[in-house]
Design a protein around this motif. Sequence first.
Motif, PDB file in Angstrom:
ATOM      1  N   TYR A  81       0.837  -1.184   0.000  1.00  0.00           N
ATOM      2  CA  TYR A  81       0.000   0.000   0.000  1.00  0.00           C
ATOM      3  C   TYR A  81       0.881   1.247   0.000  1.00  0.00           C
ATOM      4  O   TYR A  81       1.980   1.253   0.572  1.00  0.00           O
ATOM      5  N   ARG A  82       0.348   2.269  -0.631  1.00  0.00           N
ATOM      6  CA  ARG A  82       0.965   3.586  -0.540  1.00  0.00           C
ATOM      7  C   ARG A  82       0.060   4.454   0.334  1.00  0.00           C
ATOM      8  O   ARG A  82      -1.130   4.600   0.031  1.00  0.00           O
ATOM      9  N   VAL A  83       0.659   5.010   1.372  1.00  0.00           N
ATOM     10  CA  VAL A  83      -0.120   5.702   2.404  1.00  0.00           C
ATOM     11  C   VAL A  83       0.337   7.146   2.496  1.00  0.00           C
ATOM     12  O   VAL A  83       1.543   7.424   2.531  1.00  0.00           O
ATOM     13  N   LEU A  84      -0.640   8.044   2.538  1.00  0.00           N
ATOM     14  CA  LEU A  84      -0.396   9.471   2.753  1.00  0.00           C
ATOM     15  C   LEU A  84      -1.033   9.856   4.087  1.00  0.00           C
ATOM     16  O   LEU A  84      -2.234   9.712   4.277  1.00  0.00           O
ATOM     17  N   THR A  85      -0.241  10.343   5.030  1.00  0.00           N
ATOM     18  CA  THR A  85      -0.695  10.748   6.364  1.00  0.00           C
ATOM     19  C   THR A  85      -0.332  12.218   6.554  1.00  0.00           C
ATOM     20  O   THR A  85       0.861  12.578   6.489  1.00  0.00           O
ATOM     21  N   ARG A  86      -1.378  13.025   6.808  1.00  0.00           N
ATOM     22  CA  ARG A  86      -1.099  14.462   6.874  1.00  0.00           C
ATOM     23  C   ARG A  86      -2.127  15.137   7.793  1.00  0.00           C
ATOM     24  O   ARG A  86      -3.329  14.890   7.666  1.00  0.00           O
ATOM     25  N   PRO A  87      -1.677  15.985   8.722  1.00  0.00           N
ATOM     26  CA  PRO A  87      -2.635  16.717   9.569  1.00  0.00           C
ATOM     27  C   PRO A  87      -3.284  17.868   8.794  1.00  0.00           C
ATOM     28  O   PRO A  87      -2.678  18.437   7.882  1.00  0.00           O
ATOM     29  N   THR A  88      -4.499  18.198   9.186  1.00  0.00           N
ATOM     30  CA  THR A  88      -5.217  19.305   8.542  1.00  0.00           C
ATOM     31  C   THR A  88      -6.245  19.869   9.517  1.00  0.00           C
ATOM     32  O   THR A  88      -6.589  19.242  10.535  1.00  0.00           O
ATOM     33  N   THR A  89      -6.754  21.037   9.242  1.00  0.00           N
ATOM     34  CA  THR A  89      -7.792  21.685  10.043  1.00  0.00           C
ATOM     35  C   THR A  89      -9.071  21.750   9.220  1.00  0.00           C
ATOM     36  O   THR A  89      -9.067  22.314   8.114  1.00  0.00           O
TER      37      THR A  89
END
Length: 491
Positions: free
Chosen positions: A138-146
């Motif tokens: 799997y290719r995973v993108l983890t990113r915080p956001t508001t």
Amino acid sequence: MRWWRSHSLRISLTLWNVTAMIMVLAVYAGGVFVFVSRNASNSLDAEIRYDYQWAQAMADQLPDGSLKWFEEEGTFGENSPWLQVWCGDQTGCGARSRQGELVFRTTRADLDPIPESENLLREADGRIVSVPSDQTTYRVLTRPTTLRFFDGAGRQINTKNVIIQVARSELAMRREMSGLMFILLLWLPIGVLAAGIFGYTLARRALAPIERMAERAHSITAERLHDRLPIGNPNDELGRLATAFNDTLGRLEGSFDQMRRFTADVSHELRTPLTAIRSVGEVGLRARRDERASRAIIGSMLEEVDRLASLVDRLLRWSRAETGQTKLAQEVIDLRDLAEDVVNYLGVLAEEKQQSLTVEAVGHPIGLGDRQVLRQALVDLVDNAIKYTPSAGDIRLRVSESRASVTVDVIDTGPGIPPELRTQIFDRYGRGNAGSFGGAGLGLSISKWAVEANGGHLTLEPAAGIGATFRITLPRATAATLQESRQASVA
């Protein structure tokens, strides 16, 4: 093995063609695979980023403050979104949510969990990372956001700090790459086979003229030197090769003809003195003779022996000239002295024909060369002049000098050289008018070699009226050379 040797060049060309085709196809297939793989990988990353943007846009807040994302029921499949949302701060993401707590997960994420997904929260920097699992990667993108929420009037009513995690499987991409690899590996041997067949056919057609030339060359012998190799196209490489071979055959044919003439001439020259020696010897043995008669017989035999020795000496000098075995000295030569020496040596022959043999000197010409070799060349020229000039004729040796060279002209009043023979007079075995007087036709060719080996030139000068003029041109001795010669003689 015999078949391989007979077709080695054809097979070699075919193998070279196949090898080149394999390399070209391998490079091309590798380039295509890398290009398509990179594009597929970039497309997968773009889809993951699109999923992230979709997750931001589709977030919804329920009345109790919890978060909800739209996911149509019954749409689970490879293209359904893999999404997980984690609470990002102390304020919570809902009534019962805490920081770092999972607040939402799609059906796809629930059924295909990624073991390392929680560990990626520690470095939620927005990078796409590959995470292997049991079935695929799997290719995973983890990113915080508001997340910002607005009322119907467009006023912001609340914000939520969350960590959005989206992923996509590489399974579809790998299937696509496997299919492409299968196609490339399938067509590579087909292309190589086609290249081999085409290369062999091309080599066979290209080498067909060579085979025809080889067959014709096998049939050419010393008795068939008039045959020539076939020429298909005289302007291509094979045509030029065949032309070169034909020119060589032409020269060989001419050389063989000259050798046959030379052999016949030498045989005649040898037969005459040998027959004379035999005849004189037989006559001398038939009866008893006094001392005077015996001495006359022996003298006649010695004259014939001298003729044989002269002919053999000419042949030896020609052979040494051909093989480059003759080494020449570099001496200072007084041409007037050399001319007078030759006149004294051959004066008896001129007196027998009541000819005038004189030396005319203009200045004091000093040249450079091997005196013995040049003397023999001049002897041959003067001997020819005596031979061809009729009785009571005039033969002159004129020596002169210029700033760079010195010359010796042998001028006779004989019949001269016919115009059609002027270009052949110095050829090996070319006899000119020698057929009227005998001779093997080597004198002028050896003389020309002797002069040229000393850095000079032997030419037939245009004659005004009767007779012929042969000119020897030699380098002039410099002052330094003369000084070295005087010092050597004193020492």
